[in-house]
Design an enzyme around this catalytic site. Structure first.
Site, PDB file in Angstrom:
ATOM      1  N   ASN A 144      -2.057   7.585   0.710  1.00  0.00           N
ATOM      2  CA  ASN A 144      -2.919   6.552   0.109  1.00  0.00           C
ATOM      3  C   ASN A 144      -4.389   6.959   0.218  1.00  0.00           C
ATOM      4  O   ASN A 144      -4.814   7.603   1.173  1.00  0.00           O
ATOM      5  CB  ASN A 144      -2.654   5.149   0.698  1.00  0.00           C
ATOM      6  N   GLU A 174      -7.904   5.101  -0.138  1.00  0.00           N
ATOM      7  CA  GLU A 174      -8.651   3.847  -0.312  1.00  0.00           C
ATOM      8  C   GLU A 174     -10.081   4.143  -0.748  1.00  0.00           C
ATOM      9  O   GLU A 174     -10.518   5.305  -0.783  1.00  0.00           O
ATOM     10  CB  GLU A 174      -8.586   3.040   0.983  1.00  0.00           C
ATOM     11  N   CYS A 222      -2.106   3.902  -3.887  1.00  0.00           N
ATOM     12  CA  CYS A 222      -1.026   4.093  -2.917  1.00  0.00           C
ATOM     13  C   CYS A 222      -0.616   5.562  -2.792  1.00  0.00           C
ATOM     14  O   CYS A 222      -0.983   6.406  -3.629  1.00  0.00           O
ATOM     15  CB  CYS A 222       0.198   3.287  -3.330  1.00  0.00           C
ATOM     16  N   GLU A 242       2.452   6.723  -3.131  1.00  0.00           N
ATOM     17  CA  GLU A 242       3.501   7.116  -4.077  1.00  0.00           C
ATOM     18  C   GLU A 242       2.940   7.747  -5.344  1.00  0.00           C
ATOM     19  O   GLU A 242       3.428   8.805  -5.774  1.00  0.00           O
ATOM     20  CB  GLU A 242       4.391   5.904  -4.398  1.00  0.00           C
ATOM     21  N   CYS A 295       5.622  -0.738  -2.424  1.00  0.00           N
ATOM     22  CA  CYS A 295       5.192  -1.993  -3.045  1.00  0.00           C
ATOM     23  C   CYS A 295       5.778  -2.093  -4.461  1.00  0.00           C
ATOM     24  O   CYS A 295       6.315  -1.114  -5.002  1.00  0.00           O
ATOM     25  CB  CYS A 295       3.667  -2.077  -3.083  1.00  0.00           C
ATOM     26  N   CYS A 311       4.556   0.425  -7.041  1.00  0.00           N
ATOM     27  CA  CYS A 311       5.035   1.786  -6.779  1.00  0.00           C
ATOM     28  C   CYS A 311       6.505   1.943  -7.155  1.00  0.00           C
ATOM     29  O   CYS A 311       6.931   3.010  -7.593  1.00  0.00           O
ATOM     30  CB  CYS A 311       4.817   2.146  -5.314  1.00  0.00           C
TER      31      CYS A 311
HETATM   32  N1  THU Z   1       0.349   1.365   0.453  1.00  0.00           N
HETATM   33  C1  THU Z   1       0.932   2.514  -0.019  1.00  0.00           C
HETATM   34  O1  THU Z   1       0.321   3.598  -0.004  1.00  0.00           O
HETATM   35  N2  THU Z   1       2.192   2.429  -0.503  1.00  0.00           N
HETATM   36  C2  THU Z   1       2.934   1.280  -0.531  1.00  0.00           C
HETATM   37  O2  THU Z   1       4.009   1.271  -1.113  1.00  0.00           O
HETATM   38  C3  THU Z   1       2.446   0.092   0.174  1.00  0.00           C
HETATM   39  C4  THU Z   1       0.995   0.078   0.463  1.00  0.00           C
HETATM   40  C5  THU Z   1      -1.038   1.449   0.942  1.00  0.00           C
HETATM   41  C6  THU Z   1      -2.063   0.803   0.040  1.00  0.00           C
HETATM   42  C7  THU Z   1      -3.188   0.512   0.998  1.00  0.00           C
HETATM   43  O3  THU Z   1      -4.020   1.664   1.083  1.00  0.00           O
HETATM   44  C8  THU Z   1      -2.496   0.314   2.342  1.00  0.00           C
HETATM   45  O4  THU Z   1      -1.171   0.813   2.179  1.00  0.00           O
HETATM   46  C9  THU Z   1      -2.432  -1.142   2.775  1.00  0.00           C
HETATM   47  O5  THU Z   1      -1.914  -1.936   1.777  1.00  0.00           O
END
Ligand code: THU
Length: 138
Positions: free
Chosen positions: A47, A49, A58, A60, A91, A94
């Site tokens: 991920n 940010e 994310c 994925e 999520c 994803c």
């Molecule tokens: N996140 C992912 O990278 N993949 C997921 O399937 C769930 C959430 C990340 C997004 C964000 O940077 C952090 O987790 C908190 O939500």
């Protein structure tokens, strides 16, 4: 594709290696993904940010982009690692992104964390009755 213990160990190690490279200073929730493609190759992502919060993405899609750029066509396994102890699941958005580059009954999603592998499902189980590319072939 047969997921031997050796392959699962490699996927876990690669997913955790990617997770270490995550850029998650805001949520502090690092996620790594290792995707196995139809050619047996592994692609990783984490991920990313952003100070402008909605601009982050994310792990994925990071790994899917790496797969596509390497010429991979189909994800057959995706090992997602979070911090634990709660089991991480991809999520909703994803799941749909993974759907684009997989056969839902074939793609195995595996959840893990630094302690090891926790649980596995097919994408079809996580995203039943999915909408996909075939719907647009009318
Ligand atoms: N996140 C992912 O990278 N993949 C997921 O399937 C769930 C959430 C990340 C997004 C964000 O940077 C952090 O987790 C908190 O939500």
């Amino acid at each position: 594709m047969e997921l031997s213990q050796e392959l699962l160990d490699r996927l876990l190690a690669e997913s955790l290696r990617a997770r270490d490279l995550a850029h998650a200073p805001y949520s502090k929730y690092r996620v790594g993904v290792a995707i196995l493609d139809e050619q047996g190759r592994i692609h990783v992502g984490a991920n990313m940010e952003n100070a402008s919060f909605p601009q982050g993405w994310c792990a994925e899609p990071s790994a899917l982009t790496a797969m596509i750029m390497a010429g991979g066509k189909r994800a057959v396994a995706a090992l997602v690692t979070g911090p634990g102890p709660d089991i991480i699941t991809p999520c909703g958005g994803c799941r749909q992104k993974l759907r684009e580059f997989s056969v839902p009954e074939e793609l195995v999603i595996i959840a893990g964390d630094p302690g090891g592998i926790r649980q596995r499902w097919t994408l079809a189980e996580l995203l039943p009755l999915s909408f996909g590319p075939d719907h647009l072939k009318f």
